[in-house]
Design a protein around this motif. Structure first.
Motif, mmCIF file in Angstrom:
data_model
loop_
_atom_site.group_PDB
_atom_site.id
_atom_site.type_symbol
_atom_site.label_atom_id
_atom_site.label_comp_id
_atom_site.label_asym_id
_atom_site.label_seq_id
_atom_site.Cartn_x
_atom_site.Cartn_y
_atom_site.Cartn_z
ATOM 1 N N ARG A 8 -13.741 -18.619 9.464
ATOM 2 C CA ARG A 8 -14.705 -19.730 9.449
ATOM 3 C C ARG A 8 -15.048 -20.160 8.032
ATOM 4 N NH1 ARG A 8 -17.096 -16.566 13.417
ATOM 5 N NH2 ARG A 8 -18.768 -15.884 12.016
ATOM 6 N N ASN A 9 -15.024 -19.221 7.111
ATOM 7 C CA ASN A 9 -15.370 -19.534 5.723
ATOM 8 C C ASN A 9 -14.168 -19.953 4.880
ATOM 9 O OD1 ASN A 9 -18.394 -18.779 4.993
ATOM 10 N ND2 ASN A 9 -17.699 -17.315 6.543
ATOM 11 N N ALA A 10 -12.961 -19.723 5.392
ATOM 12 C CA ALA A 10 -11.765 -20.037 4.612
ATOM 13 C C ALA A 10 -11.552 -21.543 4.513
ATOM 14 C CB ALA A 10 -10.546 -19.372 5.240
ATOM 15 N N GLN A 11 -11.260 -22.001 3.319
ATOM 16 C CA GLN A 11 -10.931 -23.402 3.082
ATOM 17 C C GLN A 11 -9.419 -23.593 2.993
ATOM 18 O OE1 GLN A 11 -13.209 -24.391 -0.428
ATOM 19 N NE2 GLN A 11 -15.149 -23.817 0.548
ATOM 20 N N PHE A 12 -8.681 -22.721 3.646
ATOM 21 C CA PHE A 12 -7.225 -22.755 3.681
ATOM 22 C C PHE A 12 -6.797 -22.298 5.068
ATOM 23 C CE2 PHE A 12 -8.906 -18.891 1.739
ATOM 24 C CZ PHE A 12 -8.435 -17.908 2.589
ATOM 25 N N PRO A 13 -5.613 -22.670 5.521
ATOM 26 C CA PRO A 13 -5.179 -22.267 6.860
ATOM 27 C C PRO A 13 -4.718 -20.811 6.909
ATOM 28 C CG PRO A 13 -3.487 -23.580 5.805
ATOM 29 C CD PRO A 13 -4.674 -23.617 4.889
ATOM 30 N N LEU A 14 -5.020 -20.144 8.023
ATOM 31 C CA LEU A 14 -4.436 -18.851 8.366
ATOM 32 C C LEU A 14 -3.294 -19.119 9.328
ATOM 33 C CD1 LEU A 14 -7.643 -16.692 8.976
ATOM 34 C CD2 LEU A 14 -6.162 -16.641 6.973
ATOM 35 N N VAL A 15 -2.105 -18.568 9.018
ATOM 36 C CA VAL A 15 -0.930 -18.871 9.829
ATOM 37 C C VAL A 15 -0.279 -17.587 10.329
ATOM 38 C CG1 VAL A 15 -0.442 -21.098 8.755
ATOM 39 C CG2 VAL A 15 0.499 -19.039 7.728
ATOM 40 N N SER A 16 0.136 -17.599 11.602
ATOM 41 C CA SER A 16 0.889 -16.483 12.171
ATOM 42 C C SER A 16 1.476 -16.933 13.502
ATOM 43 C CB SER A 16 0.005 -15.252 12.367
ATOM 44 O OG SER A 16 0.797 -14.125 12.695
ATOM 45 N N ALA A 17 2.791 -17.102 13.547
ATOM 46 C CA ALA A 17 3.442 -17.650 14.739
ATOM 47 C C ALA A 17 3.525 -16.643 15.876
ATOM 48 C CB ALA A 17 4.845 -18.156 14.378
ATOM 49 N N ASN A 18 3.595 -15.348 15.559
ATOM 50 C CA ASN A 18 3.729 -14.353 16.625
ATOM 51 C C ASN A 18 2.416 -13.667 16.974
ATOM 52 O OD1 ASN A 18 3.960 -13.010 14.055
ATOM 53 N ND2 ASN A 18 4.712 -11.187 15.100
ATOM 54 N N LEU A 19 1.308 -14.136 16.427
ATOM 55 C CA LEU A 19 -0.010 -13.600 16.735
ATOM 56 C C LEU A 19 -0.701 -14.531 17.731
ATOM 57 C CD1 LEU A 19 -2.171 -11.428 16.026
ATOM 58 C CD2 LEU A 19 -2.961 -12.982 14.220
ATOM 59 N N ASP A 20 -1.035 -14.004 18.895
ATOM 60 C CA ASP A 20 -1.660 -14.794 19.956
ATOM 61 C C ASP A 20 -3.140 -14.429 20.043
ATOM 62 O OD1 ASP A 20 -2.516 -16.053 22.226
ATOM 63 O OD2 ASP A 20 -0.986 -15.211 23.550
ATOM 64 N N VAL A 21 -3.999 -15.328 19.561
ATOM 65 C CA VAL A 21 -5.447 -15.090 19.587
ATOM 66 C C VAL A 21 -6.158 -16.076 20.508
ATOM 67 C CG1 VAL A 21 -5.465 -14.075 17.274
ATOM 68 C CG2 VAL A 21 -5.834 -16.550 17.545
ATOM 69 N N ASP A 22 -5.408 -16.769 21.354
ATOM 70 C CA ASP A 22 -5.992 -17.821 22.184
ATOM 71 C C ASP A 22 -7.070 -17.297 23.130
ATOM 72 O OD1 ASP A 22 -4.301 -19.562 20.946
ATOM 73 O OD2 ASP A 22 -2.871 -19.710 22.601
ATOM 74 N N SER A 23 -6.969 -16.011 23.541
ATOM 75 C CA SER A 23 -7.950 -15.448 24.480
ATOM 76 C C SER A 23 -9.083 -14.692 23.800
ATOM 77 C CB SER A 23 -7.234 -14.510 25.467
ATOM 78 O OG SER A 23 -6.267 -15.213 26.222
ATOM 79 N N GLU A 24 -9.103 -14.718 22.474
ATOM 80 C CA GLU A 24 -10.141 -14.021 21.718
ATOM 81 C C GLU A 24 -11.159 -15.046 21.204
ATOM 82 O OE1 GLU A 24 -12.827 -12.274 20.090
ATOM 83 O OE2 GLU A 24 -11.351 -10.913 20.994
ATOM 84 N N PRO A 25 -12.389 -15.062 21.754
ATOM 85 C CA PRO A 25 -13.363 -16.096 21.377
ATOM 86 C C PRO A 25 -13.643 -16.170 19.881
ATOM 87 C CG PRO A 25 -14.106 -14.893 23.314
ATOM 88 C CD PRO A 25 -12.905 -14.168 22.817
ATOM 89 N N ALA A 26 -13.622 -15.041 19.187
ATOM 90 C CA ALA A 26 -13.940 -15.060 17.759
ATOM 91 C C ALA A 26 -12.854 -15.716 16.918
ATOM 92 C CB ALA A 26 -14.168 -13.628 17.265
ATOM 93 N N LEU A 27 -11.631 -15.869 17.496
ATOM 94 C CA LEU A 27 -10.507 -16.349 16.696
ATOM 95 C C LEU A 27 -9.793 -17.558 17.288
ATOM 96 C CD1 LEU A 27 -8.927 -12.926 15.675
ATOM 97 C CD2 LEU A 27 -10.037 -14.569 14.149
ATOM 98 N N ALA A 28 -10.066 -17.896 18.518
ATOM 99 C CA ALA A 28 -9.356 -19.006 19.158
ATOM 100 C C ALA A 28 -9.482 -20.276 18.319
ATOM 101 C CB ALA A 28 -9.905 -19.233 20.568
ATOM 102 N N GLY A 29 -8.348 -20.886 18.042
ATOM 103 C CA GLY A 29 -8.320 -22.108 17.252
ATOM 104 C C GLY A 29 -8.411 -21.911 15.757
ATOM 105 N N ARG A 30 -8.484 -20.656 15.301
ATOM 106 C CA ARG A 30 -8.658 -20.402 13.858
ATOM 107 C C ARG A 30 -7.414 -19.834 13.189
ATOM 108 N NH1 ARG A 30 -13.660 -21.657 12.573
ATOM 109 N NH2 ARG A 30 -15.305 -21.535 14.174
#
Length: 336
Positions: free
Chosen positions: A117-139
């Protein structure tokens, strides 16, 4: 003067359609925001790193600044700030992208979520699936597209297959098949007309070499996780180099893939210039070695001031008495 083949190639004239980008990169910084002392000399520190990044931003063509994961864990700065000190420094250095390392999950997904949330740059990971984790979904994105000099460069992230076993991501975070997830995202970017692809991976040097040999349409791999020192840059107390910087791999497209890492704790800064032809194929690369981040590098004043603000609670932690011995402790025996 002896010239390597890489340098000879880099010195040849460029065609009008050629494009050169400079990749400035670190990995496995592990909350080492202060310098680390090795055999009486200090190396690294975010304030020194900021000086070098700004210097090369001014001098080098089309600079791109990348972090290959594991900003978390390793010093009091993480214990006290849970990664928020690290993200403050990376924001101040205008990081372009970071992949997620396994240690980013050491305190669970919520801590990484606050970092994101505080990062002013993108976090990228193609094989990491966080879609079902509320703290990380969309981030966490699978990839990002940067533009330099009118050219688009795709940055595809990847994390080690061991991430779920060696950290604490919680029950909602999953991993996709690494090879197929990376290739699928590369293919998605290629269909959008992006013909310069960088893998930003926290997977390890040897597995990254294998990815270079087997994935299609990958031009550069900027890696981490194995804390690998490459090239000829060294100092007393440093480990042995594990390979050339850059390491050049024959890829399945009858071309070359450039693979780099920069050890750990920003003691060295990776710096590589890569030239692409009009079709996005790698045609040449510089043989510049990782830059030693030592006492000769002045601290950037703004980052030094930021460090001073973060230091105060850290000093209290260091000075806090945790126990008192009832009698003097014996000196350890010498030898053996």
């Amino acid at each position: 003067m002896r010239l390597t083949l890489g340098l000879i190639a880099f010195l040849l004239p460029l065609s009008a359609a050629d494009f050169t980008a400079t990749f400035l990169h670190v990995n496995d910084t592990h909350a080492r925001v202060e310098p680390t002392v090795i055999q009486g000399k200090s190396y690294g520190g975010m304030a020194r790193l900021g000086t070098l990044i700004e210097r090369y931003r001014q001098s080098d063509p089309n600079p791109i600044v990348l972090h290959a994961g594991d900003a978390f864990q390793g010093t009091f700065y993480f214990n006290v700030y849970d990664g928020l000190a690290d993200v403050a420094f990376l924001n101040a250095m205008h990081l372009d992208a970071m992949t997620v390392g396994n240690h980013e999950f050491d305190k669970g997904p919520a801590t990484l979520g606050a970092f994101a949330r505080n990062a002013q740059f993108p976090l990228v990971s193609a094989n990491l699936d966080v879609d079902s984790e509320p703290a990380l979904a969309g981030r966490v994105q699978r990839s990002d597209i940067l533009t330099r000099g009118g050219e688009r460069i795709g940055i595809v992230g990847g994390i080690t297959n061991d991430a779920l076993n060696i950290s604490s991501p919680g029950p909602n975070v999953r991993l996709r098949d690494q090879h197929s997830a990376l290739q699928a995202e590369i293919d998605a970017l290629t269909r959008q007309g992006v013909n310069k692809i960088v893998l930003l991976t926290h997977i390890g040097y040897r597995p990254e070499l294998e990815l270079a040999r087997t994935l299609h349409n990958v031009d550069v791999i900027v890696g981490g996780h194995s804390h690998t020192l490459l090239g000829t840059t060294t100092a007393p107390g440093f480990p042995m180099s594990q390979g050339p910087y850059p390491t050049i791999v024959d890829n399945p497209d009858q071309g070359k893939t450039v693979v780099v890492q920069s050890w750990e704790g920003e003691k060295v800064l990776g710096r590589i210039q890569v030239t692409f032809d009009e079709q996005g194929r790698v045609t040449r690369w510089s043989n510049t070695q990782p830059v030693l981040v030592d006492e000769s590098v002045p601290e950037q004043p703004a980052l030094r001031a930021l460090l001073a603000a973060f230091e105060k609670p850290i000093a209290q932690q260091r000075d806090r008495k945790v126990a008192e011995a009832a009698e003097p402790l014996p000196k350890p025996a010498l030898g053996g």
